[in-house]
Design a protein around this motif. Structure first.
Motif, PDB file in Angstrom:
ATOM      1  N   ASN A   1       5.035  -9.271 -12.063  1.00 25.50           N
ATOM      2  CA  ASN A   1       3.511  -8.570 -11.705  1.00 25.50           C
ATOM      3  C   ASN A   1       2.225  -9.834 -10.658  1.00 25.50           C
ATOM      4  O   ASN A   1       1.665 -11.021 -10.988  1.00 25.50           O
ATOM      5  CB  ASN A   1       2.844  -8.806 -12.664  1.00 25.50           C
ATOM      6  N   TYR A   2       2.063  -9.105  -9.337  1.00 20.26           N
ATOM      7  CA  TYR A   2       1.197  -9.598  -8.335  1.00 20.26           C
ATOM      8  C   TYR A   2       0.110  -9.512  -7.829  1.00 20.26           C
ATOM      9  O   TYR A   2      -0.907 -10.249  -7.824  1.00 20.26           O
ATOM     10  CB  TYR A   2       1.469 -10.128  -7.539  1.00 20.26           C
ATOM     11  N   LYS A 145      -2.316  -0.550  -2.957  1.00 19.39           N
ATOM     12  CA  LYS A 145      -0.493  -1.278  -2.766  1.00 19.39           C
ATOM     13  C   LYS A 145      -0.383  -2.315  -3.760  1.00 19.39           C
ATOM     14  O   LYS A 145      -1.210  -2.785  -4.215  1.00 19.39           O
ATOM     15  CB  LYS A 145      -0.657  -1.464  -1.214  1.00 19.39           C
ATOM     16  N   ARG A 146       0.735  -1.849  -4.362  1.00 17.83           N
ATOM     17  CA  ARG A 146       1.538  -3.388  -5.035  1.00 17.83           C
ATOM     18  C   ARG A 146       1.497  -4.598  -3.950  1.00 17.83           C
ATOM     19  O   ARG A 146       2.232  -4.065  -2.776  1.00 17.83           O
ATOM     20  CB  ARG A 146       2.844  -2.682  -5.666  1.00 17.83           C
ATOM     21  N   THR A 148       3.786  -8.186  -3.510  1.00 16.86           N
ATOM     22  CA  THR A 148       4.721  -8.488  -3.780  1.00 16.86           C
ATOM     23  C   THR A 148       5.060  -9.920  -3.691  1.00 16.86           C
ATOM     24  O   THR A 148       6.674 -10.838  -3.788  1.00 16.86           O
ATOM     25  CB  THR A 148       5.559  -7.767  -2.812  1.00 16.86           C
ATOM     26  N   SER A 149       3.901 -10.457  -4.199  1.00 15.70           N
ATOM     27  CA  SER A 149       4.407 -11.974  -3.507  1.00 15.70           C
ATOM     28  C   SER A 149       3.382 -12.671  -4.207  1.00 15.70           C
ATOM     29  O   SER A 149       2.044 -12.142  -4.342  1.00 15.70           O
ATOM     30  CB  SER A 149       4.552 -12.413  -1.891  1.00 15.70           C
ATOM     31  N   THR A 163       2.166 -10.489   0.132  1.00 15.95           N
ATOM     32  CA  THR A 163       2.712  -9.265   1.291  1.00 15.95           C
ATOM     33  C   THR A 163       2.371  -8.211   0.225  1.00 15.95           C
ATOM     34  O   THR A 163       2.327  -7.927  -1.177  1.00 15.95           O
ATOM     35  CB  THR A 163       3.925  -9.741   1.281  1.00 15.95           C
ATOM     36  N   THR A 164       2.526  -6.584   0.600  1.00 20.59           N
ATOM     37  CA  THR A 164       2.045  -5.557  -0.209  1.00 20.59           C
ATOM     38  C   THR A 164       3.412  -4.721  -0.105  1.00 20.59           C
ATOM     39  O   THR A 164       4.090  -5.195   0.887  1.00 20.59           O
ATOM     40  CB  THR A 164       1.253  -5.074  -0.053  1.00 20.59           C
ATOM     41  N   ILE A 165       3.691  -3.847  -0.045  1.00 15.36           N
ATOM     42  CA  ILE A 165       4.598  -2.522  -0.068  1.00 15.36           C
ATOM     43  C   ILE A 165       4.483  -0.847  -0.373  1.00 15.36           C
ATOM     44  O   ILE A 165       3.449  -0.654  -1.410  1.00 15.36           O
ATOM     45  CB  ILE A 165       5.537  -3.275  -1.193  1.00 15.36           C
ATOM     46  N   GLU A 169       2.523   3.608  -3.390  1.00 19.76           N
ATOM     47  CA  GLU A 169       0.894   3.422  -3.181  1.00 19.76           C
ATOM     48  C   GLU A 169       0.218   4.699  -3.578  1.00 19.76           C
ATOM     49  O   GLU A 169       0.517   5.711  -3.435  1.00 19.76           O
ATOM     50  CB  GLU A 169       0.124   3.428  -1.636  1.00 19.76           C
TER      51      GLU A 169
END
Length: 179
Positions: A1-2, A145-146, A148-149, A163-165, A169
């Motif tokens: 979870n970021y 958006k989730r 990821t870092s 960063t996002t993915i 979304e």
């Protein structure tokens, strides 16, 4: 979870905005919150609910605003949260927001059955808009958006944003009024 990022779907058209109160807003009723309902296998038909809101006292819960207009500035104490495109005395500025919730209170064996993110309009916003009023533009639809870092609330800037993915979304619909 970021955490998650809030961004405009069209980051090219100025004067589009989705503006909400951040955890730094003086009006605590408009702070973002996440309500999670979950079930655990240990107790049959046992449903639990937890409400999380960012605050300095909660450790890993935080939110921050980042902008291309001030790419190396940390704006974690900004009273607004959201996304918008503005003409910052010249070229367009893109603004995005990041939020993280500490999910450690949810048991590892839990099954999340519902999660609702609440974002509240900041009707008292005077930072942007026509005549000091918030504006939503012609196409202010956004994305959740989730992330990821990793990132930290005191260190994040546009230049070092996480960063996002795009997978899974969630769209935020175009606003129908300014509040």
């Amino acid at each position: 979870n970021y955490g998650i990022e809030i961004a405009e779907q069209q980051e090219t058209t100025p004067y589009n905005s989705l503006i909400f109160g951040s955890s730094n807003n003086s009006d605590t009723t408009i702070h973002p919150k996440l309500v999670i309902v979950y079930d655990t296998a240990e107790v049959v038909d046992s449903v639990s609910c937890i409400t999380l809101q960012p605050s300095a006292a909660r450790g890993q819960d935080w939110d921050a605003l980042i902008t291309s207009g001030l790419p190396s500035n940390n704006l974690a104490t900004h009273t607004d949260f959201g996304c918008y495109i503005w003409t910052c005395s010249g070229p367009n500025c893109t603004v995005r927001s990041l939020i993280n919730f500490d999910l450690s209170a949810i048991p590892a064996n839990a099954t999340i059955t519902n999660a609702t993110l609440y974002l509240y309009a900041d009707a008292n916003n005077t930072n942007i808009g026509i005549l000091g009023q918030p504006t939503y533009g012609s196409s202010d639809a956004g994305w959740i958006k989730r992330i990821t870092s990793s990132w930290t609330v005191t260190g994040v800037t546009w230049n070092n944003q996480p960063t996002t993915i795009n997978t899974n979304e969630v769209p935020l619909a175009h606003s129908t009024n300014s509040t």
